[in-house]
Motif scaffolding. Structure first.
Motif, PDB file in Angstrom:
ATOM      1  N   ARG A 166       0.824  -1.201   0.000  1.00  0.00           N
ATOM      2  CA  ARG A 166       0.000   0.000   0.000  1.00  0.00           C
ATOM      3  C   ARG A 166       0.864   1.259   0.000  1.00  0.00           C
ATOM      4  NH1 ARG A 166      -3.100  -1.636   3.510  1.00  0.00           N
ATOM      5  NH2 ARG A 166      -2.195  -0.743   5.401  1.00  0.00           N
ATOM      6  N   ARG A 167       1.962   1.232   0.761  1.00  0.00           N
ATOM      7  CA  ARG A 167       2.866   2.387   0.777  1.00  0.00           C
ATOM      8  C   ARG A 167       3.497   2.614  -0.588  1.00  0.00           C
ATOM      9  NH1 ARG A 167       6.047   1.188   6.492  1.00  0.00           N
ATOM     10  NH2 ARG A 167       4.338   1.788   7.900  1.00  0.00           N
ATOM     11  N   GLU A 168       3.930   1.524  -1.247  1.00  0.00           N
ATOM     12  CA  GLU A 168       4.537   1.669  -2.570  1.00  0.00           C
ATOM     13  C   GLU A 168       3.533   2.223  -3.579  1.00  0.00           C
ATOM     14  OE1 GLU A 168       6.173  -2.054  -3.675  1.00  0.00           O
ATOM     15  OE2 GLU A 168       7.732  -2.055  -2.123  1.00  0.00           O
ATOM     16  N   VAL A 169       2.303   1.739  -3.508  1.00  0.00           N
ATOM     17  CA  VAL A 169       1.278   2.229  -4.437  1.00  0.00           C
ATOM     18  C   VAL A 169       1.019   3.712  -4.215  1.00  0.00           C
ATOM     19  CG1 VAL A 169      -1.157   2.049  -5.061  1.00  0.00           C
ATOM     20  CG2 VAL A 169       0.203  -0.021  -4.731  1.00  0.00           C
ATOM     21  N   ILE A 170       0.917   4.123  -2.943  1.00  0.00           N
ATOM     22  CA  ILE A 170       0.689   5.538  -2.637  1.00  0.00           C
ATOM     23  C   ILE A 170       1.849   6.387  -3.137  1.00  0.00           C
ATOM     24  CG2 ILE A 170       0.472   7.199  -0.748  1.00  0.00           C
ATOM     25  CD1 ILE A 170      -1.021   5.047   0.819  1.00  0.00           C
ATOM     26  N   HIS A 171       3.088   5.892  -2.961  1.00  0.00           N
ATOM     27  CA  HIS A 171       4.268   6.637  -3.427  1.00  0.00           C
ATOM     28  C   HIS A 171       4.242   6.814  -4.941  1.00  0.00           C
ATOM     29  CE1 HIS A 171       8.412   7.980  -3.659  1.00  0.00           C
ATOM     30  NE2 HIS A 171       8.641   7.043  -4.558  1.00  0.00           N
ATOM     31  N   GLU A 172       3.916   5.753  -5.678  1.00  0.00           N
ATOM     32  CA  GLU A 172       3.875   5.840  -7.134  1.00  0.00           C
ATOM     33  C   GLU A 172       2.762   6.778  -7.597  1.00  0.00           C
ATOM     34  OE1 GLU A 172       5.982   4.687  -9.265  1.00  0.00           O
ATOM     35  OE2 GLU A 172       7.211   3.713  -7.734  1.00  0.00           O
ATOM     36  N   VAL A 173       1.611   6.719  -6.930  1.00  0.00           N
ATOM     37  CA  VAL A 173       0.498   7.591  -7.310  1.00  0.00           C
ATOM     38  C   VAL A 173       0.868   9.054  -7.106  1.00  0.00           C
ATOM     39  CG1 VAL A 173      -1.859   8.273  -6.701  1.00  0.00           C
ATOM     40  CG2 VAL A 173      -1.275   5.853  -6.921  1.00  0.00           C
ATOM     41  N   ARG A 174       1.499   9.362  -5.986  1.00  0.00           N
ATOM     42  CA  ARG A 174       1.906  10.748  -5.727  1.00  0.00           C
ATOM     43  C   ARG A 174       2.964  11.213  -6.722  1.00  0.00           C
ATOM     44  NH1 ARG A 174       2.311  10.711   0.934  1.00  0.00           N
ATOM     45  NH2 ARG A 174       0.050  10.577   1.304  1.00  0.00           N
ATOM     46  N   LYS A 175       3.865  10.313  -7.116  1.00  0.00           N
ATOM     47  CA  LYS A 175       4.876  10.671  -8.108  1.00  0.00           C
ATOM     48  C   LYS A 175       4.227  11.009  -9.442  1.00  0.00           C
ATOM     49  CE  LYS A 175       9.029   8.896 -10.376  1.00  0.00           C
ATOM     50  NZ  LYS A 175       9.954   7.740 -10.507  1.00  0.00           N
ATOM     51  N   VAL A 176       3.256  10.201  -9.852  1.00  0.00           N
ATOM     52  CA  VAL A 176       2.543  10.475 -11.104  1.00  0.00           C
ATOM     53  C   VAL A 176       1.803  11.805 -11.015  1.00  0.00           C
ATOM     54  CG1 VAL A 176       0.688   9.678 -12.607  1.00  0.00           C
ATOM     55  CG2 VAL A 176       2.359   8.044 -11.725  1.00  0.00           C
ATOM     56  N   GLU A 177       1.201  12.084  -9.857  1.00  0.00           N
ATOM     57  CA  GLU A 177       0.497  13.357  -9.689  1.00  0.00           C
ATOM     58  C   GLU A 177       1.445  14.540  -9.834  1.00  0.00           C
ATOM     59  OE1 GLU A 177      -1.329  13.069  -5.901  1.00  0.00           O
ATOM     60  OE2 GLU A 177      -3.034  11.862  -6.593  1.00  0.00           O
ATOM     61  N   ARG A 178       2.653  14.438  -9.246  1.00  0.00           N
ATOM     62  CA  ARG A 178       3.622  15.529  -9.371  1.00  0.00           C
ATOM     63  C   ARG A 178       4.054  15.722 -10.821  1.00  0.00           C
ATOM     64  NH1 ARG A 178       5.678  13.231  -4.514  1.00  0.00           N
ATOM     65  NH2 ARG A 178       7.258  12.110  -5.721  1.00  0.00           N
ATOM     66  N   ASP A 179       4.297  14.616 -11.534  1.00  0.00           N
ATOM     67  CA  ASP A 179       4.696  14.728 -12.942  1.00  0.00           C
ATOM     68  C   ASP A 179       3.602  15.394 -13.772  1.00  0.00           C
ATOM     69  OD1 ASP A 179       7.047  13.512 -12.288  1.00  0.00           O
ATOM     70  OD2 ASP A 179       6.421  11.499 -12.919  1.00  0.00           O
ATOM     71  N   VAL A 180       2.363  15.019 -13.507  1.00  0.00           N
ATOM     72  CA  VAL A 180       1.244  15.614 -14.254  1.00  0.00           C
ATOM     73  C   VAL A 180       1.131  17.100 -13.957  1.00  0.00           C
ATOM     74  CG1 VAL A 180      -1.259  15.606 -14.519  1.00  0.00           C
ATOM     75  CG2 VAL A 180      -0.018  13.444 -14.416  1.00  0.00           C
ATOM     76  N   GLU A 181       1.300  17.483 -12.681  1.00  0.00           N
ATOM     77  CA  GLU A 181       1.226  18.903 -12.323  1.00  0.00           C
ATOM     78  C   GLU A 181       2.331  19.705 -13.001  1.00  0.00           C
ATOM     79  OE1 GLU A 181       1.379  19.019  -8.129  1.00  0.00           O
ATOM     80  OE2 GLU A 181      -0.690  18.317  -7.827  1.00  0.00           O
ATOM     81  N   GLN A 182       3.563  19.166 -13.016  1.00  0.00           N
ATOM     82  CA  GLN A 182       4.656  19.868 -13.681  1.00  0.00           C
ATOM     83  C   GLN A 182       4.404  19.993 -15.175  1.00  0.00           C
ATOM     84  OE1 GLN A 182       8.211  17.741 -12.667  1.00  0.00           O
ATOM     85  NE2 GLN A 182       8.173  18.379 -10.520  1.00  0.00           N
ATOM     86  N   PHE A 183       3.865  18.944 -15.783  1.00  0.00           N
ATOM     87  CA  PHE A 183       3.574  18.992 -17.216  1.00  0.00           C
ATOM     88  C   PHE A 183       2.521  20.054 -17.524  1.00  0.00           C
ATOM     89  CE2 PHE A 183       0.975  17.524 -20.816  1.00  0.00           C
ATOM     90  CZ  PHE A 183       1.941  17.493 -21.809  1.00  0.00           C
ATOM     91  N   ILE A 184       1.478  20.110 -16.690  1.00  0.00           N
ATOM     92  CA  ILE A 184       0.409  21.094 -16.908  1.00  0.00           C
ATOM     93  C   ILE A 184       0.933  22.509 -16.712  1.00  0.00           C
ATOM     94  CG2 ILE A 184      -1.797  21.934 -16.019  1.00  0.00           C
ATOM     95  CD1 ILE A 184      -2.504  19.030 -15.371  1.00  0.00           C
ATOM     96  N   GLU A 185       1.756  22.723 -15.658  1.00  0.00           N
ATOM     97  CA  GLU A 185       2.310  24.055 -15.421  1.00  0.00           C
ATOM     98  C   GLU A 185       3.215  24.489 -16.565  1.00  0.00           C
ATOM     99  OE1 GLU A 185       4.255  23.840 -11.710  1.00  0.00           O
ATOM    100  OE2 GLU A 185       2.408  23.803 -10.517  1.00  0.00           O
ATOM    101  N   GLY A 186       4.025  23.546 -17.099  1.00  0.00           N
ATOM    102  CA  GLY A 186       4.889  23.883 -18.223  1.00  0.00           C
ATOM    103  C   GLY A 186       4.098  24.275 -19.453  1.00  0.00           C
ATOM    104  N   ASN A 187       3.023  23.542 -19.734  1.00  0.00           N
ATOM    105  CA  ASN A 187       2.184  23.882 -20.888  1.00  0.00           C
ATOM    106  C   ASN A 187       1.496  25.224 -20.697  1.00  0.00           C
ATOM    107  OD1 ASN A 187       2.851  21.572 -22.235  1.00  0.00           O
ATOM    108  ND2 ASN A 187       1.083  20.399 -21.531  1.00  0.00           N
ATOM    109  N   GLN A 188       1.064  25.505 -19.457  1.00  0.00           N
ATOM    110  CA  GLN A 188       0.427  26.793 -19.204  1.00  0.00           C
ATOM    111  C   GLN A 188       1.400  27.936 -19.429  1.00  0.00           C
ATOM    112  OE1 GLN A 188      -1.117  26.495 -15.242  1.00  0.00           O
ATOM    113  NE2 GLN A 188      -2.951  25.362 -15.866  1.00  0.00           N
ATOM    114  N   THR A 189       2.669  27.752 -18.996  1.00  0.00           N
ATOM    115  CA  THR A 189       3.673  28.800 -19.196  1.00  0.00           C
ATOM    116  C   THR A 189       3.929  29.037 -20.677  1.00  0.00           C
ATOM    117  OG1 THR A 189       4.717  28.200 -17.112  1.00  0.00           O
ATOM    118  CG2 THR A 189       6.022  29.512 -18.653  1.00  0.00           C
ATOM    119  N   ILE A 190       4.030  27.941 -21.447  1.00  0.00           N
ATOM    120  CA  ILE A 190       4.271  28.068 -22.884  1.00  0.00           C
ATOM    121  C   ILE A 190       3.090  28.736 -23.564  1.00  0.00           C
ATOM    122  CG2 ILE A 190       4.604  26.758 -25.007  1.00  0.00           C
ATOM    123  CD1 ILE A 190       6.140  24.707 -23.365  1.00  0.00           C
ATOM    124  N   ASN A 191       1.874  28.331 -23.185  1.00  0.00           N
ATOM    125  CA  ASN A 191       0.688  28.915 -23.802  1.00  0.00           C
ATOM    126  C   ASN A 191       0.569  30.396 -23.484  1.00  0.00           C
ATOM    127  OD1 ASN A 191      -0.017  26.431 -24.865  1.00  0.00           O
ATOM    128  ND2 ASN A 191      -1.259  25.858 -23.092  1.00  0.00           N
TER     129      ASN A 191
END
Length: 239
Positions: free
Chosen positions: A72-97
């Protein structure tokens, strides 16, 4: 009160009687002692085996709980990592736009990038390793051999006395003579000057009242830079 002998005698009789009654009870119910012993061993074994099974079950349950917690801890860690990557990707696209939609911001970003590039280039110090001269009646060639590529070059004319000034922009040093005199030709002297943001070459004309000639030729070469100074033909004809 009975003596010690009689007390022990009656205890012995009691034990004999108890053994006889127990034997009669066993023979009456089980028929023989082997069957009694066999039946008696079964509940005892079940008791001990049951205790071991309970302990084993508790151990397995504990291990399973620990494994589930780890997974359960490993799954939570991976989910949070994916969430951070998605947030960074969205912020980068917003800056470019935002930069694409706003031409002013885009221009500012381009200027900042250009300034950073110029700052890196300006931090490098070039070296003028060799300087050769060749002249004819109407042309004068200064061949510069440098340690790095020559960047921006500017020039201007001065009069009284007449001279052509050529500036190599950036930080430069030189290991050649600062002043070179010539006994013939329309250029009488070349003087080097090192400034904080440029290397200056002054071509002093032999005739201090000579008119301004055509623009010099600035030819970049693999070795550095060639500067070709041409004398004004009308001035030559008057002489």
């Amino acid at each position: 009160m009975l003596t010690v002998f009689y007390r022990r005698f009656y205890i012995l009789l009691f034990l004999i009687w108890l053994g006889a009654v127990s034997g009669l009870f066993v023979l009456t119910v089980w028929g023989d002692f082997d069957t009694f012993i066999s039946d008696f061993n079964k509940p005892v074994q079940m008791l001990f085996n049951g205790s071991s099974a309970v302990n084993g079950s508790e151990t397995l349950l504990q291990v399973a709980t620990e494994e589930a917690t780890s997974v359960r801890r490993e799954v939570i860690h991976e989910v949070r990592k994916v969430e951070r990557d998605v947030e960074q990707f969205i912020e980068g696209n917003q800056t470019i736009n935002q930069a694409d939609s706003d031409p002013v911001k885009r221009e500012i970003q381009e200027d900042l990038a250009a300034n950073r590039t110029q700052a890196v280039s300006a931090s490098k110090v070039g070296m003028l390793d060799n300087l050769e001269f060749t002249h004819t009646e109407t042309e004068f060639l200064a061949r510069l051999q440098t340690s790095s590529e020559v960047g921006r070059v500017t020039y201007f004319w001065m009069d009284k006395p007449s001279k052509l000034v050529v500036d190599l922009r950036g930080k430069w040093r030189y290991s050649v003579p600062r002043v070179t005199d010539f006994i013939s030709g329309f250029v009488g002297q070349v003087v080097l000057g090192r400034h904080t943001d440029r290397l200056r070459l002054a071509f002093n004309f032999r005739n201090p009242e000579a008119e301004k000639g055509p623009s010099p030729q600035l030819i970049r070469t693999p070795q550095g830079l060639d500067i070709v100074v041409t004398e004004k033909l009308q001035q030559k004809e008057k002489e």
